[in-house]
Design a protein around this motif. Structure first.
Motif, PDB file in Angstrom:
ATOM      1  N   GLY A  16       0.815  -1.215   0.000  1.00 22.21           N
ATOM      2  CA  GLY A  16       0.000   0.000   0.000  1.00 22.21           C
ATOM      3  C   GLY A  16       0.846   1.261   0.000  1.00 22.21           C
ATOM      4  O   GLY A  16       0.551   2.225  -0.726  1.00 22.21           O
ATOM      5  N   VAL A  17       1.906   1.256   0.784  1.00 16.95           N
ATOM      6  CA  VAL A  17       2.801   2.417   0.830  1.00 16.95           C
ATOM      7  C   VAL A  17       3.468   2.623  -0.525  1.00 16.95           C
ATOM      8  O   VAL A  17       3.586   3.757  -1.011  1.00 16.95           O
ATOM      9  CB  VAL A  17       3.849   2.244   1.959  1.00 16.95           C
ATOM     10  N   ALA A  18       3.896   1.532  -1.155  1.00 13.38           N
ATOM     11  CA  ALA A  18       4.501   1.643  -2.486  1.00 13.38           C
ATOM     12  C   ALA A  18       3.487   2.194  -3.493  1.00 13.38           C
ATOM     13  O   ALA A  18       3.850   2.960  -4.393  1.00 13.38           O
ATOM     14  CB  ALA A  18       5.029   0.287  -2.939  1.00 13.38           C
ATOM     15  N   MET A  19       2.221   1.821  -3.333  1.00 12.92           N
ATOM     16  CA  MET A  19       1.197   2.310  -4.250  1.00 12.92           C
ATOM     17  C   MET A  19       0.900   3.796  -4.039  1.00 12.92           C
ATOM     18  O   MET A  19       0.498   4.485  -4.971  1.00 12.92           O
ATOM     19  CB  MET A  19      -0.087   1.482  -4.121  1.00 12.92           C
ATOM     20  N   ILE A  20       1.101   4.293  -2.811  1.00 15.65           N
ATOM     21  CA  ILE A  20       0.978   5.751  -2.604  1.00 15.65           C
ATOM     22  C   ILE A  20       2.004   6.472  -3.466  1.00 15.65           C
ATOM     23  O   ILE A  20       1.695   7.459  -4.139  1.00 15.65           O
ATOM     24  CB  ILE A  20       1.162   6.121  -1.115  1.00 15.65           C
ATOM     25  N   GLN A  30      -5.862   2.786 -11.911  1.00 18.09           N
ATOM     26  CA  GLN A  30      -5.239   1.524 -11.517  1.00 18.09           C
ATOM     27  C   GLN A  30      -4.420   1.700 -10.235  1.00 18.09           C
ATOM     28  O   GLN A  30      -4.440   0.837  -9.361  1.00 18.09           O
ATOM     29  CB  GLN A  30      -4.335   0.968 -12.629  1.00 18.09           C
ATOM     30  N   SER A  31      -3.723   2.815 -10.125  1.00 18.49           N
ATOM     31  CA  SER A  31      -2.933   3.089  -8.924  1.00 18.49           C
ATOM     32  C   SER A  31      -3.834   3.242  -7.700  1.00 18.49           C
ATOM     33  O   SER A  31      -3.511   2.752  -6.621  1.00 18.49           O
ATOM     34  CB  SER A  31      -2.088   4.351  -9.114  1.00 18.49           C
ATOM     35  N   VAL A  32      -4.951   3.922  -7.880  1.00 21.26           N
ATOM     36  CA  VAL A  32      -5.907   4.089  -6.777  1.00 21.26           C
ATOM     37  C   VAL A  32      -6.475   2.741  -6.358  1.00 21.26           C
ATOM     38  O   VAL A  32      -6.554   2.426  -5.164  1.00 21.26           O
ATOM     39  CB  VAL A  32      -7.035   5.063  -7.165  1.00 21.26           C
ATOM     40  N   LEU A  33      -6.849   1.926  -7.334  1.00 22.22           N
ATOM     41  CA  LEU A  33      -7.395   0.603  -7.047  1.00 22.22           C
ATOM     42  C   LEU A  33      -6.382  -0.264  -6.300  1.00 22.22           C
ATOM     43  O   LEU A  33      -6.709  -0.902  -5.294  1.00 22.22           O
ATOM     44  CB  LEU A  33      -7.827  -0.076  -8.349  1.00 22.22           C
ATOM     45  N   LEU A  34      -5.132  -0.276  -6.759  1.00 22.49           N
ATOM     46  CA  LEU A  34      -4.089  -1.065  -6.094  1.00 22.49           C
ATOM     47  C   LEU A  34      -3.815  -0.557  -4.673  1.00 22.49           C
ATOM     48  O   LEU A  34      -3.579  -1.352  -3.765  1.00 22.49           O
ATOM     49  CB  LEU A  34      -2.807  -1.060  -6.923  1.00 22.49           C
ATOM     50  N   LEU A  35      -3.885   0.753  -4.494  1.00 21.99           N
ATOM     51  CA  LEU A  35      -3.703   1.329  -3.158  1.00 21.99           C
ATOM     52  C   LEU A  35      -4.793   0.828  -2.212  1.00 21.99           C
ATOM     53  O   LEU A  35      -4.506   0.379  -1.097  1.00 21.99           O
ATOM     54  CB  LEU A  35      -3.727   2.851  -3.256  1.00 21.99           C
ATOM     55  N   PHE A  36      -6.045   0.875  -2.654  1.00 20.84           N
ATOM     56  CA  PHE A  36      -7.141   0.412  -1.804  1.00 20.84           C
ATOM     57  C   PHE A  36      -7.072  -1.089  -1.553  1.00 20.84           C
ATOM     58  O   PHE A  36      -7.367  -1.553  -0.452  1.00 20.84           O
ATOM     59  CB  PHE A  36      -8.496   0.804  -2.408  1.00 20.84           C
ATOM     60  N   ILE A  37      -6.682  -1.857  -2.555  1.00 21.54           N
ATOM     61  CA  ILE A  37      -6.532  -3.302  -2.362  1.00 21.54           C
ATOM     62  C   ILE A  37      -5.446  -3.589  -1.337  1.00 21.54           C
ATOM     63  O   ILE A  37      -5.623  -4.408  -0.434  1.00 21.54           O
ATOM     64  CB  ILE A  37      -6.229  -4.004  -3.706  1.00 21.54           C
ATOM     65  N   GLY A  38      -4.313  -2.906  -1.463  1.00 19.73           N
ATOM     66  CA  GLY A  38      -3.204  -3.118  -0.538  1.00 19.73           C
ATOM     67  C   GLY A  38      -3.576  -2.807   0.906  1.00 19.73           C
ATOM     68  O   GLY A  38      -3.393  -3.640   1.802  1.00 19.73           O
TER      69      GLY A  38
END
Length: 104
Positions: A16-20, A30-38
């Motif tokens: 999640g931190v990496a996705m921020i 896609q980045s927002v989705l991966l952040l929420f998934i993480g």
């Protein structure tokens, strides 16, 4: 199983931190989705681990994995400083997390 869940929670926290950081660079859905998934998976695994483990221990280890893992990801993938003192302090955080497991 609670400890495995807690480690998974920490790994998803790192993700999640990496996705921020990715979101700051890419600004796409896609980045927002991966952040929420993480972060969502991280909280789910943490909640499961806290059914068995004491809250203080679980939270300290979860944040330790997330913080030190985030710093390591920054050093490896994003060119952040790899100064030896930084590595020593990351090792201290991880050592404290291991110490908490040993006394709990």
């Amino acid at each position: 199983m609670a400890w495995v869940s807690l480690i998974l929670a920490g790994l998803f926290e790192m993700f999640g931190v990496a996705m921020i950081n990715k979101l700051h660079k890419d600004r796409n859905w896609q980045s927002v989705l991966l952040l929420f998934i993480g972060f969502g998976a991280s909280f789910l695994f943490l909640a499961y681990a806290m059914k068995t483990l004491p809250m203080g221990t679980a939270y300290a280890i979860w944040t330790g994995i997330g913080a030190s893992g985030g710093a390591i990801i920054g050093m490896l993938l994003y060119g952040e400083s790899k100064d030896w003192r930084r590595v020593v302090f990351i090792a201290m955080v991880l050592g404290a997390a291991v110490g908490l497991k040993l006394v709990s």
